[in-house]
Design an enzyme around this catalytic site. Structure first.
Site, short mmCIF file in Angstrom:
data_model
loop_
_atom_site.label_atom_id
_atom_site.label_comp_id
_atom_site.label_asym_id
_atom_site.label_seq_id
_atom_site.Cartn_x
_atom_site.Cartn_y
_atom_site.Cartn_z
N ASP A 88 -2.76 9.04 9.89
CA ASP A 88 -3.35 8.33 8.76
C ASP A 88 -4.60 7.55 9.20
O ASP A 88 -4.60 6.89 10.24
CB ASP A 88 -2.29 7.35 8.23
CG ASP A 88 -2.79 6.54 7.07
OD1 ASP A 88 -3.02 7.13 6.01
OD2 ASP A 88 -2.96 5.31 7.22
N ASP A 139 0.83 -1.21 0.00
CA ASP A 139 0.00 0.00 0.00
C ASP A 139 0.87 1.27 0.00
O ASP A 139 0.63 2.21 0.75
CB ASP A 139 -0.94 -0.02 1.22
CG ASP A 139 -2.06 1.01 1.11
OD1 ASP A 139 -2.26 1.57 0.03
OD2 ASP A 139 -2.75 1.25 2.13
N GLU A 198 -6.12 12.98 8.85
CA GLU A 198 -6.42 12.46 7.51
C GLU A 198 -7.79 11.78 7.62
O GLU A 198 -7.91 10.56 7.71
CB GLU A 198 -5.35 11.46 7.06
CG GLU A 198 -5.43 11.17 5.56
CD GLU A 198 -6.00 9.80 5.18
OE1 GLU A 198 -6.49 9.66 4.06
OE2 GLU A 198 -5.95 8.87 6.01
C1 GLC Z 1 -4.75 6.54 4.04
C2 GLC Z 1 -3.71 6.73 2.96
C3 GLC Z 1 -3.94 5.70 1.89
C4 GLC Z 1 -3.85 4.32 2.50
C5 GLC Z 1 -4.79 4.19 3.70
C6 GLC Z 1 -4.49 2.95 4.49
O1 GLC Z 1 -6.03 6.80 3.58
O2 GLC Z 1 -3.79 8.02 2.44
O3 GLC Z 1 -3.00 5.83 0.85
O4 GLC Z 1 -4.18 3.36 1.53
O5 GLC Z 1 -4.66 5.27 4.58
O6 GLC Z 1 -3.31 3.12 5.22
#
Ligand code: GLC
Length: 644
Positions: free
Chosen positions: A281, A138, A323
């Protein structure tokens, strides 16, 4: 537990000697000031009857963690405390980048600090640089460690040298804290797999499908195409693990206080490397509860505030970015509500603005944009947004359906139109994007693609259509002009400053080909950058226009975020108008035309900005003229008006 316990603790039980330096005294003060709230939050998550011992452990941990913080960072903390709200400044301009796609590794990045200075960028978000599993990971969001540097990017020494240099240049560093999950390769996960029950308790692990099935009734799927469901069977343990994102990302169990305490230690190790802003995140997912979607739960807010208040005691110069790419009404809650107001995250992604701007591009109308923004709850003072057009992720269409209804559009059809417009399903559309996680059953889907390709530059260049190329450039500049002037910190996605197009190379890579987000994670094009100075190519026009917008932003205090954003209502459905107000008549009025035909607004509705000879456009430097009481805008024109 009563307050006297806290004071007894302060006076006797904890081991850290009360020094007489300003640094230590201030630590003691912050500790005692935050303690009551820390205690309340802790026991709201972990009931006192069974968890007093963990609270005591937390209290003992804070001074130890403070002691570990390097002195230069402690000094910077004090400086920032005295300065206050440094993150609201008009001087901040961010860029997000993948270190390896930018210039190979951390030392390569260090060599390019001059490039950021040339453009005017002074705030970097480096995508994860921590170790990750081989193969799919990821983009590094499956973490094997929270604070080590993955060999592919260099060493910890390289990072420390970079952060020191950045501090010297007053540059800000943001790194991710992937707080919701670890990889299945993380030491705790490995211990859990080997049968260690303590570490199995760090995750949501179940012996059979009973609880997973109960959860599945209400949990949505994040990556339905590549990682359907929210649980993964682990052969070694012969148990089911909660994996909300990808199957190799194990969700941490924060209902276990030991996980919180350990993660606080990990957070501090990360910020002690010289991190100024922590990107939390996927924080909306951090608390799970049966019978709910397990997103944005009240416990998440308590948990984040708890992290915040502890971090504030130890490293008060460091701030949090939420986020939270969630519903518009939910995002502002991450600034903190009620007794947590202002105590949760200082910064949040303005995902609502981002999605609405793309809506306005596709519809050429600003009705949904204006309507939705006018109804958003005001954020608390002393908090701010990151305003952005593109990031490394997809664009989700997270608008409130009822505003789409109110406009008289059908939400389902409208969303379908947007997907068709951006993902090459409409002949006349200039956009070249791709569908992400499209679910044919529900019609839900998201969009990927670079800013320039979504705004028509790629197609126009392919067709060698000069008018369309020029229009795409105007759109790119107007959209950047909005994020530069809207209240908050503008964030440029690396490559967008030179109109970088989609990168299709991911389709050839086994670990990436299923994830079309890689289309908008290009390698930085240093060759193009080397020849920018001719000022003639689309890339150089975009670069110098963005550079100018940055300079203008920096020169204008109205762009510091003091919640001084005021929307103007105009009957023209194609324009977007807002003012960044100022007490000393040094405000700026931003006007944009989202249509591909000229549009006008009434001179009189612009107040003092509509006075002939008094009004000047900061971007062109020209005094404004009005014809028949109207101000006319070219297609995709952007004005930043000031009065002289
Ligand atoms: C956040 C990140 C994304 C990732 C997700 C899981 O949304 O921006 O890129 O896939 O977290 O960690």
């Amino acid at each position: 537990m009563n307050q006297a316990f806290l004071h007894k603790f302060l006076a006797s039980e904890h081991q850290y000697p009360i020094g007489d330096t300003e640094i230590d005294k201030l630590f003691e003060l912050r500790f005692s000031t935050n303690l009551t709230l820390i205690k309340d939050l802790f026991f709201s998550l972990y009931p006192e009857e069974s968890h007093s011992i963990w609270f005591k452990r937390l209290l003992l941990e804070l001074p130890v963690l403070f002691k570990e913080r390097p002195t230069p960072l402690k000094l910077q903390d004090i400086q920032r405390l005295k300065q206050g709200n440094w993150y609201l400044s008009e001087h901040l301009i961010g860029m997000q980048l993948y270190v390896d796609h930018f210039n190979k590794d951390l030392s390569g990045l260090e060599k390019k600090l001059g490039y950021f200075e040339k453009l005017g960028v002074n705030f970097l978000h480096l995508m994860p640089i921590t170790p990750r599993p081989k193969g799919e990971n990821d983009g590094g969001y499956a973490v094997n460690s929270y604070h080590e540097v993955d060999k592919r990017f260099g060493t910890e020494k390289d990072l420390l040298r970079l952060t020191e240099k950045m501090r010297d240049k007053n540059m800000i560093l943001m790194l991710d804290f992937v707080a919701n999950h670890t990889s299945n390769d993380f030491p705790w996960a490995k211990k859990a797999m080997s049968g260690d029950l303590k570490y199995q308790g760090y995750y949501h692990i179940y012996p059979d499908r009973t609880i997973p099935d109960a959860f599945e009734k209400t949990l949505p799927e994040i990556f339905p195409k590549t990682s359907p469901g929210n649980f993964t069977y682990n052969q070694k343990m012969q148990k089911w693990v909660m994996t909300v994102f990808n199957q190799y990302q194990w969700d941490l169990n924060y209902s276990n206080p030991e996980v919180f305490i350990e993660m606080l230690g990990n957070l501090l190790k990360l910020v002690n490397l010289g991190v100024d802003v922590v990107r939390l995140d996927a924080l909306a997912f951090m608390w799970k509860k049966l019978g709910t979607q397990s997103q944005n739960l009240p416990e998440v807010h308590a948990l984040i505030t708890l992290f915040r208040l502890c971090l504030q005691v130890i490293a008060p110069g460091v701030v949090f970015l939420a986020e939270a790419i969630v519903a518009p009404q939910e995002i502002t809650k991450y600034f903190g509500l009620g007794r947590m107001k202002g105590n949760e995250c200082e910064i949040a992604y303005n995902a609502t603005l981002m999605a609405l701007l793309w809506d306005a591009i596709a519809t050429k109308k600003t009705i949904l944009l204006n309507k939705s923004l006018h109804h958003l709850p005001k954020k608390p003072k002393e908090t701010t947004w990151i305003n952005y057009l593109r990031c490394h992720d997809d664009i989700g269409l997270g608008f409130d359906d009822h505003y789409i209804h109110e406009i008289g559009w059908n939400p389902k059809e409208h969303r379908k139109f947007l997907l068709d417009y951006f993902c090459q399903n409409i002949e006349w559309s200039p956009a070249k994007g791709e569908l992400f996680m499209y679910n044919p059953k529900t019609g839900d889907g998201r969009i990927t693609g670079s800013c320039a390709s979504l705004l028509g530059l790629e197609k126009a260049l392919e067709q060698n259509d000069k008018a369309q190329i020029s229009q795409a450039i105007d759109k790119i500049i107007m959209m950047h002009g909005i994020i530069m002037s809207y209240g908050g910190i503008p964030f440029i996605y690396a490559g967008d400053e030179i109109g970088t197009l989609n990168d299709y190379s991911y389709r050839e890579e086994a670990d990436k080909k299923e994830d079309s987000r890689w289309i908008n994670r290009p390698y930085h094009d240093w060759e193009t950058i080397a020849s920018l100075d001719n000022g003639k190519t689309p890339q150089s026009k975009i670069f110098f226009a963005i550079q100018q917008l940055i300079q203008l932003r920096r020169q204008n205090q109205a762009f510091a975020d003091s919640n001084n954003l005021v929307f103007y209502d105009d009957p023209n459905p194609h324009v977007f108008i807002y003012e960044r107000t100022s007490n000393d008549s040094k405000g700026v009025l931003v006007i944009c035309n989202f249509d591909d035909t000229p549009q006008s607004v009434d001179q009189i509705s612009l107040g003092s900005y509509g006075e002939t000879m008094r009004s000047i456009d900061l971007i062109s430097g020209k005094k404004m003229t009005f014809t028949n009481g109207k101000l006319t805008l070219r297609p995709y024109q952007l004005y930043w008006l000031a009065t002289v």
